[in-house]
Design a protein around this motif. Structure first.
Motif, PDB file in Angstrom:
ATOM      1  N   VAL A  74       0.801  -1.028   0.053  1.00 18.84           N
ATOM      2  CA  VAL A  74       0.090  -0.041  -0.133  1.00 18.84           C
ATOM      3  C   VAL A  74       0.847   1.314   0.046  1.00 18.84           C
ATOM      4  O   VAL A  74       2.026   1.124   0.805  1.00 18.84           O
ATOM      5  N   ASP A  75       0.563   2.115  -0.949  1.00 20.78           N
ATOM      6  CA  ASP A  75       1.454   3.443  -0.826  1.00 20.78           C
ATOM      7  C   ASP A  75       0.893   4.522  -0.122  1.00 20.78           C
ATOM      8  O   ASP A  75       1.574   5.375   0.420  1.00 20.78           O
ATOM      9  N   ILE A  76      -0.525   4.632  -0.183  1.00 20.83           N
ATOM     10  CA  ILE A  76      -1.230   5.733   0.377  1.00 20.83           C
ATOM     11  C   ILE A  76      -2.552   5.102   1.190  1.00 20.83           C
ATOM     12  O   ILE A  76      -3.179   4.351   0.511  1.00 20.83           O
ATOM     13  N   LEU A  77      -2.749   5.703   2.421  1.00 18.62           N
ATOM     14  CA  LEU A  77      -3.797   5.269   3.208  1.00 18.62           C
ATOM     15  C   LEU A  77      -4.593   6.651   3.620  1.00 18.62           C
ATOM     16  O   LEU A  77      -3.982   7.313   4.257  1.00 18.62           O
ATOM     17  N   ILE A  78      -5.908   6.809   3.061  1.00 18.61           N
ATOM     18  CA  ILE A  78      -6.652   8.239   3.388  1.00 18.61           C
ATOM     19  C   ILE A  78      -7.559   7.661   4.252  1.00 18.61           C
ATOM     20  O   ILE A  78      -8.591   7.095   3.891  1.00 18.61           O
ATOM     21  N   ASN A  79      -7.481   7.910   5.554  1.00 20.89           N
ATOM     22  CA  ASN A  79      -8.577   7.738   6.482  1.00 20.89           C
ATOM     23  C   ASN A  79      -9.541   8.763   6.385  1.00 20.89           C
ATOM     24  O   ASN A  79      -9.535   9.703   7.340  1.00 20.89           O
ATOM     25  N   ASN A  80     -10.390   8.531   5.574  1.00 21.13           N
ATOM     26  CA  ASN A  80     -11.651   9.812   5.216  1.00 21.13           C
ATOM     27  C   ASN A  80     -13.033   9.456   6.006  1.00 21.13           C
ATOM     28  O   ASN A  80     -13.861  10.384   6.290  1.00 21.13           O
ATOM     29  N   ALA A  81     -13.259   8.288   6.253  1.00 22.22           N
ATOM     30  CA  ALA A  81     -14.400   7.726   7.118  1.00 22.22           C
ATOM     31  C   ALA A  81     -14.534   8.459   8.103  1.00 22.22           C
ATOM     32  O   ALA A  81     -13.744   8.830   8.998  1.00 22.22           O
ATOM     33  N   GLY A  82     -15.826   9.071   8.462  1.00 20.41           N
ATOM     34  CA  GLY A  82     -16.246   9.836   9.761  1.00 20.41           C
ATOM     35  C   GLY A  82     -17.650   9.782   9.876  1.00 20.41           C
ATOM     36  O   GLY A  82     -18.595   9.667   8.877  1.00 20.41           O
ATOM     37  N   THR A  83     -18.013  10.254  11.139  1.00 17.77           N
ATOM     38  CA  THR A  83     -19.427  10.408  11.519  1.00 17.77           C
ATOM     39  C   THR A  83     -19.587  11.296  12.205  1.00 17.77           C
ATOM     40  O   THR A  83     -18.862  11.919  13.090  1.00 17.77           O
ATOM     41  N   LEU A  84     -20.757  12.222  12.067  1.00 19.99           N
ATOM     42  CA  LEU A  84     -20.877  13.531  12.544  1.00 19.99           C
ATOM     43  C   LEU A  84     -22.334  13.717  13.501  1.00 19.99           C
ATOM     44  O   LEU A  84     -23.341  13.274  13.070  1.00 19.99           O
ATOM     45  N   LEU A  85     -22.335  13.836  14.732  1.00 18.64           N
ATOM     46  CA  LEU A  85     -23.436  13.969  15.211  1.00 18.64           C
ATOM     47  C   LEU A  85     -23.385  15.434  15.997  1.00 18.64           C
ATOM     48  O   LEU A  85     -22.760  15.733  16.738  1.00 18.64           O
ATOM     49  N   ASN A  86     -24.842  15.797  15.563  1.00 19.34           N
ATOM     50  CA  ASN A  86     -24.985  17.243  16.046  1.00 19.34           C
ATOM     51  C   ASN A  86     -26.349  17.049  17.067  1.00 19.34           C
ATOM     52  O   ASN A  86     -27.281  17.049  16.676  1.00 19.34           O
ATOM     53  N   LYS A  87     -25.849  16.967  18.649  1.00 21.77           N
ATOM     54  CA  LYS A  87     -26.753  17.058  19.447  1.00 21.77           C
ATOM     55  C   LYS A  87     -26.635  17.695  20.771  1.00 21.77           C
ATOM     56  O   LYS A  87     -25.157  17.446  21.183  1.00 21.77           O
ATOM     57  N   PRO A  88     -27.305  18.255  21.361  1.00 19.20           N
ATOM     58  CA  PRO A  88     -26.770  18.832  22.696  1.00 19.20           C
ATOM     59  C   PRO A  88     -26.220  17.846  23.682  1.00 19.20           C
ATOM     60  O   PRO A  88     -26.578  16.779  23.867  1.00 19.20           O
ATOM     61  N   MET A 138     -12.803  28.259  16.432  1.00 18.32           N
ATOM     62  CA  MET A 138     -14.003  28.346  16.615  1.00 18.32           C
ATOM     63  C   MET A 138     -14.878  27.040  17.060  1.00 18.32           C
ATOM     64  O   MET A 138     -14.924  26.015  16.337  1.00 18.32           O
ATOM     65  N   LYS A 139     -15.695  27.073  18.027  1.00 13.13           N
ATOM     66  CA  LYS A 139     -16.304  25.663  18.520  1.00 13.13           C
ATOM     67  C   LYS A 139     -17.852  25.984  18.447  1.00 13.13           C
ATOM     68  O   LYS A 139     -18.287  27.293  18.522  1.00 13.13           O
ATOM     69  N   PHE A 140     -18.485  24.891  18.209  1.00 12.58           N
ATOM     70  CA  PHE A 140     -20.094  25.069  17.976  1.00 12.58           C
ATOM     71  C   PHE A 140     -20.865  23.859  18.956  1.00 12.58           C
ATOM     72  O   PHE A 140     -20.430  22.788  19.157  1.00 12.58           O
ATOM     73  N   PRO A 141     -21.743  24.599  19.618  1.00 12.55           N
ATOM     74  CA  PRO A 141     -22.879  23.807  20.396  1.00 12.55           C
ATOM     75  C   PRO A 141     -23.265  22.477  19.544  1.00 12.55           C
ATOM     76  O   PRO A 141     -23.511  22.592  18.525  1.00 12.55           O
ATOM     77  N   GLY A 142     -23.369  21.419  20.358  1.00 14.81           N
ATOM     78  CA  GLY A 142     -23.794  20.326  19.669  1.00 14.81           C
ATOM     79  C   GLY A 142     -22.988  19.210  19.038  1.00 14.81           C
ATOM     80  O   GLY A 142     -23.334  18.144  18.579  1.00 14.81           O
ATOM     81  N   LEU A 143     -21.487  19.842  19.187  1.00 14.96           N
ATOM     82  CA  LEU A 143     -20.466  18.935  18.322  1.00 14.96           C
ATOM     83  C   LEU A 143     -19.513  18.457  19.407  1.00 14.96           C
ATOM     84  O   LEU A 143     -18.371  18.250  19.009  1.00 14.96           O
ATOM     85  N   ALA A 144     -20.068  18.208  20.678  1.00 11.75           N
ATOM     86  CA  ALA A 144     -18.936  17.791  21.913  1.00 11.75           C
ATOM     87  C   ALA A 144     -18.416  16.490  21.444  1.00 11.75           C
ATOM     88  O   ALA A 144     -17.013  16.119  21.440  1.00 11.75           O
ATOM     89  N   ALA A 145     -19.296  15.252  20.988  1.00 17.31           N
ATOM     90  CA  ALA A 145     -18.684  14.107  20.529  1.00 17.31           C
ATOM     91  C   ALA A 145     -17.892  14.467  19.350  1.00 17.31           C
ATOM     92  O   ALA A 145     -16.752  13.807  19.124  1.00 17.31           O
ATOM     93  N   TYR A 146     -18.143  14.998  18.240  1.00 16.10           N
ATOM     94  CA  TYR A 146     -17.803  15.012  16.857  1.00 16.10           C
ATOM     95  C   TYR A 146     -16.263  15.615  17.137  1.00 16.10           C
ATOM     96  O   TYR A 146     -15.046  15.128  16.743  1.00 16.10           O
ATOM     97  N   PHE A 188     -26.495  19.818   9.301  1.00 16.67           N
ATOM     98  CA  PHE A 188     -26.963  21.297   9.516  1.00 16.67           C
ATOM     99  C   PHE A 188     -27.643  21.505   8.201  1.00 16.67           C
ATOM    100  O   PHE A 188     -27.208  22.122   7.304  1.00 16.67           O
ATOM    101  N   PRO A 189     -28.934  21.232   8.293  1.00 13.00           N
ATOM    102  CA  PRO A 189     -29.901  21.382   6.982  1.00 13.00           C
ATOM    103  C   PRO A 189     -29.948  22.987   6.615  1.00 13.00           C
ATOM    104  O   PRO A 189     -29.994  23.806   7.610  1.00 13.00           O
ATOM    105  N   GLY A 190     -29.649  22.996   5.440  1.00 17.00           N
ATOM    106  CA  GLY A 190     -29.735  24.523   4.711  1.00 17.00           C
ATOM    107  C   GLY A 190     -28.712  25.120   4.952  1.00 17.00           C
ATOM    108  O   GLY A 190     -28.404  26.387   4.488  1.00 17.00           O
TER     109      GLY A 190
END
Length: 227
Positions: A74-88, A138-146, A188-190
């Motif tokens: 393997v020449d290149i490994l791109i760890n792109n997978a991720g999950t985003l949780l927007n929750k208080p 800058m940090k945003f509410p709801g993204l503590a886990a992410y 973040f719809p919209g």
């Protein structure tokens, strides 16, 4: 021609990178829970495997596939997978945090560990993080886990770069600002991001092939808007 492994390829940045690398003539192993979008592209030299980054046996099967089909290289490994949780935070459970960290940190660590024996000094591991994981940004509410998981991924990258600096591969992490992807739209719809998935995919594809010549253990902030 390089042999490139990319996770999170069913949509967004990962999907676009598969097309870019294929156009350049590289061999690509595209890993995602849903492998149908990449399979439908019918691209030469691209293999798409259904893959759950939180499943150890499936991670091990990727290593076996590379040993059998790519002669253990393997020449290149791109760890792109991720999950985003927007929750208080007050509503976020231990299970919520665990699921986010399994995808964004623990699965990345295990896949990297399994593939390192196939990579040499000139190899490059690129971890895709977020500006949310940068201290002082800058940090945003709801993204503590992410955001905290993306901060952990940044530190993991620095540690692995130090541990493997003698014989490689190189490890670097890209902290992305907002990119217009399906994942962002779901969280973040919209909201309209200033950068398209295609443009960011092009940047990451280029960095993955050339960045190791100049950087190791570095955090690159890839954002024109997030302080």
């Amino acid at each position: 021609m390089s042999k490139i492994v990319i996770t999170g390829t069913s949509r967004g940045i990962g999907f676009e990178m598969v097309k870019i690398f294929a156009e350049q003539g590289h061999e690509v192993l595209a890993l995602s829970r849903n492998n149908e979008p990449v399979k439908k592209l019918s691209l030469d030299q691209v293999n798409a495997l259904a893959f759950d980054i939180t499943n150890v046996s499936e991670i091990e099967s990727v290593g076996k596939w590379i040993a059998d089909r790519w002669d253990s290289k393997v020449d290149i490994l791109i760890n792109n997978a991720g999950t985003l949780l927007n929750k208080p935070f007050a509503e976020s459970t231990m299970e919520d945090f665990s699921e986010v960290y399994k995808v964004n940190v623990i699965g990345v660590a295990e896949l990297t560990r399994q593939l390192l024996p196939f990579m040499n000094t000139g190899g490059h591991v690129v971890n895709v993080s977020s500006m949310g994981g940068i201290q002082g940004s800058m940090k945003f509410p709801g993204l503590a886990a992410y955001s905290s998981s993306k901060g952990a991924l940044i530190t993991l990258t620095e540690l692995l770069a130090e541990e493997y600096k003698e014989n490689g591969p190189a490890f670097n992490v890209l902290a992305l600002g907002a990119v217009q992807t399906e994942m962002l739209e779901e969280a973040f719809p919209g909201y309209e991001a200033p950068v398209s998935a295609e443009k960011m995919a092009s940047y990451i594809a280029n960095f993955s092939q050339n960045g190791q010549q100049f950087y190791n253990g570095k955090i690159m902030q890839v954002s024109n808007s997030t302080p």
